[in-house]
Design a protein around this motif. Structure first.
Motif, PDB file in Angstrom:
ATOM      1  N   PRO A 101      11.100  -4.470   7.671  1.00  0.00           N
ATOM      2  CA  PRO A 101      10.234  -5.571   8.082  1.00  0.00           C
ATOM      3  C   PRO A 101       9.760  -6.394   6.885  1.00  0.00           C
ATOM      4  O   PRO A 101       9.809  -5.935   5.746  1.00  0.00           O
ATOM      5  N   HIS A 102       9.262  -7.589   7.149  1.00  0.00           N
ATOM      6  CA  HIS A 102       8.682  -8.453   6.123  1.00  0.00           C
ATOM      7  C   HIS A 102       7.518  -7.704   5.458  1.00  0.00           C
ATOM      8  O   HIS A 102       6.794  -6.955   6.138  1.00  0.00           O
ATOM      9  N   VAL A 152       4.294  -7.743   7.374  1.00  0.00           N
ATOM     10  CA  VAL A 152       4.369  -6.930   8.600  1.00  0.00           C
ATOM     11  C   VAL A 152       4.278  -5.443   8.232  1.00  0.00           C
ATOM     12  O   VAL A 152       3.596  -4.655   8.891  1.00  0.00           O
ATOM     13  N   GLN A 153       4.955  -5.083   7.141  1.00  0.00           N
ATOM     14  CA  GLN A 153       4.917  -3.695   6.666  1.00  0.00           C
ATOM     15  C   GLN A 153       3.482  -3.282   6.333  1.00  0.00           C
ATOM     16  O   GLN A 153       3.046  -2.173   6.661  1.00  0.00           O
ATOM     17  N   ILE A 158       0.739  -4.521   7.640  1.00  0.00           N
ATOM     18  CA  ILE A 158      -0.003  -4.381   8.904  1.00  0.00           C
ATOM     19  C   ILE A 158       0.338  -3.054   9.583  1.00  0.00           C
ATOM     20  O   ILE A 158      -0.542  -2.366  10.122  1.00  0.00           O
ATOM     21  N   ILE A 159       1.622  -2.669   9.534  1.00  0.00           N
ATOM     22  CA  ILE A 159       2.052  -1.380  10.122  1.00  0.00           C
ATOM     23  C   ILE A 159       1.352  -0.227   9.402  1.00  0.00           C
ATOM     24  O   ILE A 159       0.786   0.673  10.038  1.00  0.00           O
TER      25      ILE A 159
END
Length: 302
Positions: A3-4, A7-8, A10-11
């Motif tokens: 993932p971007h 995004v990583q 946020i995960i």
């Protein structure tokens, strides 16, 4: 595909928050006993005496004193910790000249966790301060050290703002950082080494070792953390609770005063409930983190 980076992040933050909540719900009563024994070592003969005293004084509710700030503290700390952990792993890859998806060694991951803990300390300290004061409120009032007060999260926050100002929320920041940096090196190092041992024994990937090995690895990591940093945590709790009566001495002076006047053994008051708590609490933390992260990362497998 990976993932971007945003995004990583946020995960990692979301998985850390889920793990932090699981950690609190499984270990809060034992944490309350730990803080009381650290702050008032002369009042309690041991873990069982402390536990039964809390139950007699205020019932089951007393064992969950400080749950709201503990939840805030753990969710905030673990969100930032695991997000920073992912970022610090990328920094280590960059400094070691590795490509951005290279697998790090267990010791490199331990270093990443240690550096990440500096960032998490900044969000942990204020919420843990409120938690510790709520947990020790009964004894502080009973001993006449403070006047009877409203023992709610909001009343403690207002009292800190009124008497100490915004900087008052960072009472105990030095011992928090002194505890977190070596502690999280041991925490992540022991966790990763334990997972590697399970993966080697089961002849599978580290991500596929199953629930029980993850829970055990998390508990083992937590046990290593507390054995190394417990005296620093004891000093931190003492500073954060006793600062209700006015300005406290710094980390080193408080450490030396406790060791000199009460003995080194007092710095380990409350170690029993901490070690009992560490396996279910840290096992739940890593299980929540790993399981939720795996689910979220699956969305990007293609």
């Amino acid at each position: 595909m990976a993932p971007h980076p945003a995004v990583q992040a946020i995960i990692d933050l979301s998985a850390g928050a889920i793990g932090g909540a699981a950690c609190v719900f499984s270990g809060q009563p034992l944490d309350t006993a730990k803080v009381k024994m650290q702050t008032f070592p002369a009042l309690y003969r041991g873990f069982v005496h402390c536990f039964s005293s809390i139950y007699k004084q205020v019932g089951v509710r007393g064992l969950y004193q400080g749950t709201t700030p503990a939840l805030m503290a753990n969710i905030a700390e673990n969100s930032v910790l695991f997000m920073s952990y992912g970022f610090c792993q990328q920094v280590i890859r960059f400094t070691a000249g590795l490509h951005k998806e290279a697998v790090l060694s267990d010791m490199q991951k331990a270093c990443a966790g240690s550096v990440a803990s500096i960032f998490s300390s900044l969000v942990l300290c204020p919420t843990e301060l409120v938690k510790c004061r709520l947990q020790a409120m009964y004894e502080m009032e009973a001993s006449g050290k403070i006047a009877k007060s409203q023992n709610t999260v909001w009343s403690v926050v207002k009292a800190i703002m009124r008497t100490e100002g915004p900087l008052g929320f960072f009472q105990g920041l030095t011992p928090t950082i002194a505890r977190e940096v070596p502690g999280y090196f041991c925490f992540f190092g022991a966790y990763e080494l334990c997972r590697t041992a399970f993966a080697d024994y089961m002849k599978c990937d580290k991500g596929d070792i199953g629930v029980a090995p993850i829970v055990f690895s998390g508990g083992f990591g937590g046990a290593c953390l507390w054995l190394v940093v417990y005296p620093m945590d004891c000093v931190k709790s003492r500073i954060q609770v006793m600062s209700m009566m006015g300005k406290q001495a710094g980390f080193l002076r408080t450490f030396m005063t406790i060791a000199h006047t009460e003995g080194v053994r007092v710095l380990y008051s409350g170690l029993t409930p901490t070690m009992v708590r560490t396996f279910p609490a840290n096992g739940a933390l890593f299980l929540g983190y790993e399981a939720s992260r795996k689910v979220m990362m699956k969305q990007f497998d293609g």
